[in-house]
Write an enzyme that holds these catalytic residues in place. Structure first.
Site, PDB file in Angstrom:
ATOM      1  N   ASN A  90       2.056   1.567   4.518  1.00 27.63           N
ATOM      2  CA  ASN A  90       2.338   0.289   5.190  1.00 27.63           C
ATOM      3  C   ASN A  90       1.975   0.327   6.683  1.00 27.63           C
ATOM      4  O   ASN A  90       2.623  -0.312   7.506  1.00 27.63           O
ATOM      5  CB  ASN A  90       3.812  -0.130   4.996  1.00 27.63           C
ATOM      6  CG  ASN A  90       4.128  -1.574   5.371  1.00 27.63           C
ATOM      7  OD1 ASN A  90       5.231  -1.879   5.801  1.00 27.63           O
ATOM      8  ND2 ASN A  90       3.181  -2.474   5.230  1.00 27.63           N
ATOM      9  N   CYS A 107      -1.765   0.823   7.341  1.00 29.26           N
ATOM     10  CA  CYS A 107      -3.215   0.535   7.364  1.00 29.26           C
ATOM     11  C   CYS A 107      -3.554  -0.710   6.552  1.00 29.26           C
ATOM     12  O   CYS A 107      -3.745  -1.796   7.101  1.00 29.26           O
ATOM     13  CB  CYS A 107      -4.025   1.732   6.871  1.00 29.26           C
ATOM     14  SG  CYS A 107      -3.785   3.232   7.859  1.00 29.26           S
ATOM     15  N   ARG A 108      -3.652  -0.574   5.231  1.00 32.47           N
ATOM     16  CA  ARG A 108      -4.194  -1.662   4.419  1.00 32.47           C
ATOM     17  C   ARG A 108      -3.275  -2.874   4.291  1.00 32.47           C
ATOM     18  O   ARG A 108      -3.713  -4.008   4.513  1.00 32.47           O
ATOM     19  CB  ARG A 108      -4.528  -1.143   3.010  1.00 32.47           C
ATOM     20  CG  ARG A 108      -5.660  -0.163   2.989  1.00 32.47           C
ATOM     21  CD  ARG A 108      -5.701   0.614   1.690  1.00 32.47           C
ATOM     22  NE  ARG A 108      -4.578   1.519   1.560  1.00 32.47           N
ATOM     23  CZ  ARG A 108      -4.313   2.259   0.495  1.00 32.47           C
ATOM     24  NH1 ARG A 108      -5.086   2.170  -0.562  1.00 32.47           N
ATOM     25  NH2 ARG A 108      -3.274   3.069   0.480  1.00 32.47           N
ATOM     26  N   SER A 109      -2.010  -2.662   3.893  1.00 32.76           N
ATOM     27  CA  SER A 109      -1.182  -3.841   3.596  1.00 32.76           C
ATOM     28  C   SER A 109      -0.790  -4.653   4.836  1.00 32.76           C
ATOM     29  O   SER A 109      -0.787  -5.883   4.762  1.00 32.76           O
ATOM     30  CB  SER A 109       0.040  -3.483   2.736  1.00 32.76           C
ATOM     31  OG  SER A 109       0.914  -2.609   3.396  1.00 32.76           O
ATOM     32  N   ASP A 117      -8.200   3.799   0.751  1.00 38.80           N
ATOM     33  CA  ASP A 117      -7.316   4.198   1.835  1.00 38.80           C
ATOM     34  C   ASP A 117      -8.156   4.687   3.021  1.00 38.80           C
ATOM     35  O   ASP A 117      -8.865   5.682   2.903  1.00 38.80           O
ATOM     36  CB  ASP A 117      -6.421   5.331   1.309  1.00 38.80           C
ATOM     37  CG  ASP A 117      -5.401   5.778   2.313  1.00 38.80           C
ATOM     38  OD1 ASP A 117      -5.444   5.298   3.460  1.00 38.80           O
ATOM     39  OD2 ASP A 117      -4.558   6.611   1.951  1.00 38.80           O
ATOM     40  N   CYS A 143       0.862  -1.184   0.000  1.00 33.43           N
ATOM     41  CA  CYS A 143       0.000   0.000   0.000  1.00 33.43           C
ATOM     42  C   CYS A 143       0.898   1.234   0.000  1.00 33.43           C
ATOM     43  O   CYS A 143       2.050   1.164  -0.444  1.00 33.43           O
ATOM     44  CB  CYS A 143      -1.007  -0.025   1.151  1.00 33.43           C
ATOM     45  SG  CYS A 143      -0.288   0.019   2.802  1.00 33.43           S
TER      46      CYS A 143
END
Ligand code: 4NP
Length: 153
Positions: A10, A12-14, A123, A7
């Site tokens: 690095n 939140c999402r990934s 995001d 993401c």
């Protein structure tokens, strides 16, 4: 098989995708042959722990999360078998790495596997806890689909 989730920050999402994926792999007892990591295309959060909301949502859903943010590098292209970009910008970030064209077959957008996709994993950084749960649910079903089509072979 080595899987990398990518993401921007690095935090939140990934790292959430990595944690959910590892949780599923552990449950399937496939951890001896499948590993995963995550990273960001940006450098703003290098060395940081996941966002407190990422940790909260992981824990609320019974998933352990442990990660220190790092930035994507060209070496990741040869290390990993699958590189999953959370959104279109992250995809561009991966494709800009030197040598990316030789590894293009490994580089995909995460939601190519989403039964409700394709599209971006949005995001949630400027959003609410609800946005993090929305991302969690999206990753949960998408990773199930990826595991069913590519991992359980
Ligand atoms: P991520 O979210 O890419 O899912 O980790 C973000 C985290 C931080 C920032 C942007 C997105 N930031 O601009 O600092």
């Amino acid at each position: 098989m080595k899987v990398l989730f990518v993401c921007l920050g690095n935090i939140c999402r990934s790292p959430l995708a990595e944690a959910v994926f590892k949780h599923k792999i552990q449950k399937l007892n496939l951890q001896h042959r499948i590993s995963a990591d995550s990273c960001g295309t940006g450098n703003y959060h290098i060395g940081d722990q996941p966002d407190p909301r990422t940790i909260k949502i992981a824990s609320k859903n019974g998933v352990e999360i442990r990660h220190e943010a790092r930035q994507l590098s060209a070496a990741d292209l040869s290390t990993f078998d699958h590189l999953f970009a959370m959104d279109q910008n992250n995809l561009k970030g991966i494709l800009r790495l030197p040598g990316a064209d030789r590894h293009a077959h490994k580089i995909k957008r995460m939601r190519e596997f989403d039964p409700q996709g394709p599209g971006d994993v949005p995001d949630p950084y400027y959003g609410t806890l609800q946005d993090f749960q929305y991302v969690y649910d999206m990753l949960d079903r998408t990773l199930d689909a990826f595991i069913n089509s590519e991992v359980k072979l």
